[in-house]
Design a protein around this motif. Structure first.
Motif: not given
Length: 328
Positions: A32-33, A35-37, A39-40, A51-54
């Motif tokens: 989890y982060s 931001t998507t970037s 997390a990825e 991966t999660y942003t929520s």
């Protein structure tokens, strides 16, 4: 296999993951982060597919059984309770929460959901700390526990340039006592229980957090002195002083050298080898608890987390540090 998600893509998380590679039964499955970037980027580094942003989506995920939380201190209670209310086990970095009320809220959530909850205080699981525990009865009546954890923070350089990062921002329930002082206080509670009285002082920074300070904990037959700092570094050893001898060890967070200095002037090296990375031992304990269906560690107990929080709350009250969480 216990499938983990992580909240907090920082250096302590990287250290934990390196250690967890040595733990049978640990599997990293989700990141989890905010931001998507980020997390990825983290997921690619560790070959993770989810991966999660929520946080809500992470909590509902069928890909994980447990979560390791290494976010800023002020987020611990909300994130932990969310995960536990969705049936996830929680290994949460120290300090557990901003105050004892939040710690109790986390414990209540673990009980309500029948999940495992443990504070990630590594020191108490280390072989050389256990050596200290086992040899304390040999040094006679203990009169003083004198330990320190003072390490100049790399983030203090930015602070001195006028930039207040999270580590020195009271909004996140940070400061020297919470981040480093706990390394002396939690083992103190483990060894001696909650003290009868506390006296505390600190050097306050203009941002509103403590840069360094000390806590004197009063027991019926001894006193404990815990010093801490994020704005200077100490190279002094730590001691447990008894009437017949003194146990001296090199570092509160990760003791790797332990000796007994006897009253007659002789010394005894009681150091044992530590085959695993320091954080591996706490991960090992947590994975074992989950696999056995046990909610609470017999070492890092919920009561010890509460008692440590009580001491830190009283210390903060005495030197005037109030967090936003304290006012809720």
């Amino acid at each position: 296999m216990v499938r983990f998600g992580i909240i907090g893509t920082n250096n302590i998380t990287k250290t934990m993951l390196h250690a967890a590679e040595q733990v049978e039964g640990f599997e990293l499955c989700a990141i989890y982060s905010r931001t998507t970037s980020k997390a990825e980027e983290f997921a690619n580094q560790y070959n993770v597919h989810h991966t999660y942003t929520s946080l809500e989506e992470l909590a509902k995920s069928k890909a994980i059984d447990a979560v390791y939380i290494a976010s800023p201190n002020s987020f611990h209670v909300e994130q932990s309770v969310l995960m536990m209310d969705h049936g996830k086990h929680v290994l949460c970095e120290k300090p557990f929460a901003s105050n004892s009320s939040e710690v109790q809220t986390m414990i209540d959530a673990a009980k309500r959901n029948s999940v495992t909850l443990m504070e990630a205080m590594k020191t108490t699981f280390l072989p050389n700390f256990q050596q200290i525990q086992q040899n304390m009865k040999r040094i006679g009546t203990i009169r003083r526990y004198a330990v320190q954890f003072s390490k100049y923070s790399s983030r203090y350089d930015a602070y001195r340039r006028g930039e207040v990062l999270n580590a020195f921002n009271p909004k996140f329930s940070n400061g020297s006592l919470m981040d480093l002082g706990i390394y002396g206080l939690y083992p103190m509670i483990t060894l001696f229980g909650e003290p009868n009285n506390v006296r505390a002082n600190a050097v306050m920074l203009s941002s509103g957090v403590d840069g360094e300070g000390s806590v004197v904990a009063i027991y019926s037959e001894m006193e404990a002195v815990v010093s801490h700092s994020k704005i200077s570094t100490s190279y002094a050893p730590c001691e447990i002083q008894g009437e017949d001898g003194t146990i001296v060890f090199n570092h509160m967070g990760e003791p790797t050298e332990v000796k007994v200095h006897w009253r007659d002037g002789s010394t005894e090296d009681i150091t044992v080898k530590t085959p695993l990375p320091p954080m591996a031992y706490e991960v090992q304990e947590f994975v074992s608890l989950v696999q056995k269906g046990e909610q609470e560690s017999s070492v890092n107990t919920w009561e010890r987390s509460l008692e440590t929080s009580h001491v830190m709350e009283e210390a903060r009250r005495q030197f005037g540090l109030v967090y936003e969480a304290d006012q809720k």
